[in-house]
Structure formats: structure tokens, C-alpha cells
Motif scaffolding. Structure first.
Motif, short mmCIF file in Angstrom:
data_model
loop_
_atom_site.label_atom_id
_atom_site.label_comp_id
_atom_site.label_asym_id
_atom_site.label_seq_id
_atom_site.Cartn_x
_atom_site.Cartn_y
_atom_site.Cartn_z
N THR A 113 -7.37 -6.56 -2.05
CA THR A 113 -7.35 -6.89 -0.45
C THR A 113 -6.03 -6.92 0.25
OG1 THR A 113 -9.27 -8.20 -1.08
CG2 THR A 113 -8.29 -8.62 1.05
N VAL A 114 -5.88 -6.28 1.32
CA VAL A 114 -4.67 -6.17 2.06
C VAL A 114 -4.55 -7.19 3.10
CG1 VAL A 114 -3.98 -4.00 1.05
CG2 VAL A 114 -5.22 -4.25 3.43
N MET A 171 -4.97 -10.06 -2.68
CA MET A 171 -5.82 -10.47 -3.95
C MET A 171 -6.16 -9.10 -4.73
SD MET A 171 -9.58 -12.24 -4.56
CE MET A 171 -10.53 -10.93 -4.02
N GLY A 172 -6.20 -9.08 -6.10
CA GLY A 172 -6.66 -7.92 -6.67
C GLY A 172 -7.68 -8.24 -7.76
N VAL A 173 -8.67 -7.47 -8.03
CA VAL A 173 -9.77 -7.83 -9.01
C VAL A 173 -9.95 -6.38 -9.62
CG1 VAL A 173 -10.64 -9.84 -7.71
CG2 VAL A 173 -11.64 -7.29 -7.29
N ASN A 174 -10.52 -6.59 -10.96
CA ASN A 174 -10.81 -5.40 -11.82
C ASN A 174 -12.19 -5.13 -11.29
OD1 ASN A 174 -11.93 -4.11 -13.97
ND2 ASN A 174 -11.19 -5.45 -15.36
N TYR A 175 -12.43 -4.12 -11.01
CA TYR A 175 -13.77 -3.54 -10.40
C TYR A 175 -14.45 -2.69 -11.52
CZ TYR A 175 -17.25 -1.35 -7.38
OH TYR A 175 -18.21 -0.98 -6.79
N VAL A 205 1.01 -1.31 0.15
CA VAL A 205 -0.10 -0.04 -0.02
C VAL A 205 0.73 1.33 -0.19
CG1 VAL A 205 -1.75 1.41 1.32
CG2 VAL A 205 -1.90 -1.17 0.94
N ASP A 206 1.94 1.25 0.74
CA ASP A 206 3.00 2.50 0.80
C ASP A 206 3.30 2.87 -0.45
OD1 ASP A 206 2.18 2.69 3.53
OD2 ASP A 206 3.89 1.76 4.29
N GLU A 207 3.74 1.97 -1.22
CA GLU A 207 4.49 2.14 -2.52
C GLU A 207 3.41 2.56 -3.43
OE1 GLU A 207 7.53 -0.71 -4.09
OE2 GLU A 207 8.48 -0.93 -2.14
N VAL A 208 2.32 1.92 -3.42
CA VAL A 208 1.08 2.21 -4.24
C VAL A 208 0.88 3.84 -4.36
CG1 VAL A 208 -1.33 1.98 -4.91
CG2 VAL A 208 0.22 -0.07 -4.59
N ARG A 209 0.65 4.15 -2.86
CA ARG A 209 0.31 5.48 -2.28
C ARG A 209 1.18 6.37 -2.81
NH1 ARG A 209 -3.56 6.19 1.11
NH2 ARG A 209 -3.34 4.05 2.06
N LEU A 239 -10.57 1.45 1.35
CA LEU A 239 -11.76 0.88 1.64
C LEU A 239 -11.34 -0.17 2.75
CD1 LEU A 239 -12.36 -0.58 -1.93
CD2 LEU A 239 -13.42 1.32 -1.02
N PRO A 240 -12.66 -0.65 3.19
CA PRO A 240 -12.57 -1.58 4.56
C PRO A 240 -11.87 -2.78 3.92
CG PRO A 240 -14.75 -0.68 4.48
CD PRO A 240 -13.99 -0.03 2.98
N GLY A 241 -10.61 -3.00 4.72
CA GLY A 241 -9.87 -4.42 4.16
C GLY A 241 -9.00 -3.99 3.23
N GLY A 242 -9.01 -2.95 2.52
CA GLY A 242 -8.14 -2.83 1.09
C GLY A 242 -8.17 -1.39 0.47
N LEU A 243 -8.05 -1.46 -0.80
CA LEU A 243 -8.02 -0.17 -1.45
C LEU A 243 -8.39 -0.31 -2.82
CD1 LEU A 243 -4.39 1.06 -2.50
CD2 LEU A 243 -4.66 -1.20 -1.32
N GLN A 244 -8.81 0.63 -3.48
CA GLN A 244 -9.32 0.73 -4.74
C GLN A 244 -8.08 1.54 -5.36
OE1 GLN A 244 -13.52 1.16 -6.24
NE2 GLN A 244 -12.75 3.32 -6.77
N VAL A 245 -7.77 1.30 -6.48
CA VAL A 245 -6.56 1.98 -7.31
C VAL A 245 -7.30 2.41 -8.69
CG1 VAL A 245 -4.52 1.80 -8.52
CG2 VAL A 245 -4.82 0.55 -6.33
#
Length: 150
Positions: free
Chosen positions: A149-150, A85-89, A7-11, A118-124
Motif C-alpha cells: 500500500t502506498v 504496508m506490505g503483505v505476502n500475497y 515505487v519509482d525505485e522498485v519500478r 493496483l488501486p492504492g498500491g502495487l504488487q511486486v
């Protein structure tokens, strides 16, 4: 290839252009296979003889075929790791400013536009721009949403 781990590197990469893929040629075989799979067999895509006299001077790729090349091409640019995990939203916006003539070479560029916790993760949110080699306008511009999901 750019690797963003956690998350930190994405941010930290928000607002950055992550790079470009290599060019890929879009062939008539690609277009015909996409038409067969989707049932979109409009003549501007599949009728080579008729399309020569059409508005584009030849067949063109489907807009959705161009869009669907995205996952393959972006794998050359970046990878997000350190998530469960990551998914296409989905996509916020998709536009097709210029047609992709058959046998054109296209590539994609990626900008990390933002993230939302997001709760339990993030949206990119990533903005992708499909470029036609030697073209003046992009073939496609789309903002994609990925959920992790993180």
C-alpha cells in the motif's frame, strides 16, 4: 543489502538480480522441529537410521521447510521501504528440483521479476532460487507475490 525506497525505485529495479543471502546450515534439529510443528514426520526427514538406506543416503529437509527459510534469508538481500504496508500475497509457482540433505548449506538469490499497479498500491513479483552449496540443481525455485500500500 539493497534498499529500494518507494515505487519509482522498485519500478527501476525490475529485471535486476538483487543479490544472494549468506549460506545457512539446515540441521537435523531444524528438520525435527519442523516435523513436530507440521506433523510431517515422514521417515525420509526424521528417521536417521532408516534414511541412511533410503533413496537420498540420509535424511533430507522438507520442501516446505526449505521454502519457509525464504523470509529469513531474503532479509539479508533487499528491503523495500517508503510504503505504508506490505503483505505476502502468495506464490505463483513453487518447485523443488533437488533435495536438501541434512547439514547442507543453502542460500537464496532474488530477482525482481515485475510489478503490477493496483488501486492504492502495487504488487511486486520476485523470483527466489534456493541454492545448495556445491549442488548442481537448485533446492527450490519460487515466484512470490508481495502487495504494498502506498
Amino acid at each position: 543489502m539493497r534498499v529500494l525506497n518507494g515505487v519509482d525505485e522498485v519500478r527501476a529495479a525490475v529485471g535486476e538480480h538483487l543479490g544472494h543471502s549468506d549460506y545457512r546450515t539446515v540441521t537435523q534439529q531444524d528438520i525435527d522441529a519442523f516435523a513436530a510443528l507440521t506433523g510431517d514426520d515422514q521417515w525420509i526427514h526424521v528417521d536417521v537410521a532408516r534414511a541412511k538406506d533410503g533413496p537420498f543416503g540420509g535424511t533430507i529437509a522438507h520442501g516446505l521447510l526449505t521454502l519457509s527459510l525464504g523470509p529469513r534469508l531474503v532479509r539479508e538481500i533487499y528491503q523495500i521501504t517508503g510504503m505504508k504496508m506490505g503483505v505476502n500475497y502468495g506464490y505463483d509457482r513453487i518447485r523443488f528440483p533437488a533435495p536438501v540433505p541434512t547439514d547442507s548449506r543453502v542460500r537464496i538469490g532474488a530477482v525482481l521479476e515485475g510489478i503490477e499497479d493496483l488501486p492504492g498500491g502495487l504488487q511486486v513479483k520476485l523470483q527466489f532460487t534456493w541454492e545448495i552449496e556445491g549442488g548442481g540443481k537448485p533446492a527450490c525455485v519460487a515466484s512470490m507475490l508481495l502487495r504494498y500500500t502506498v
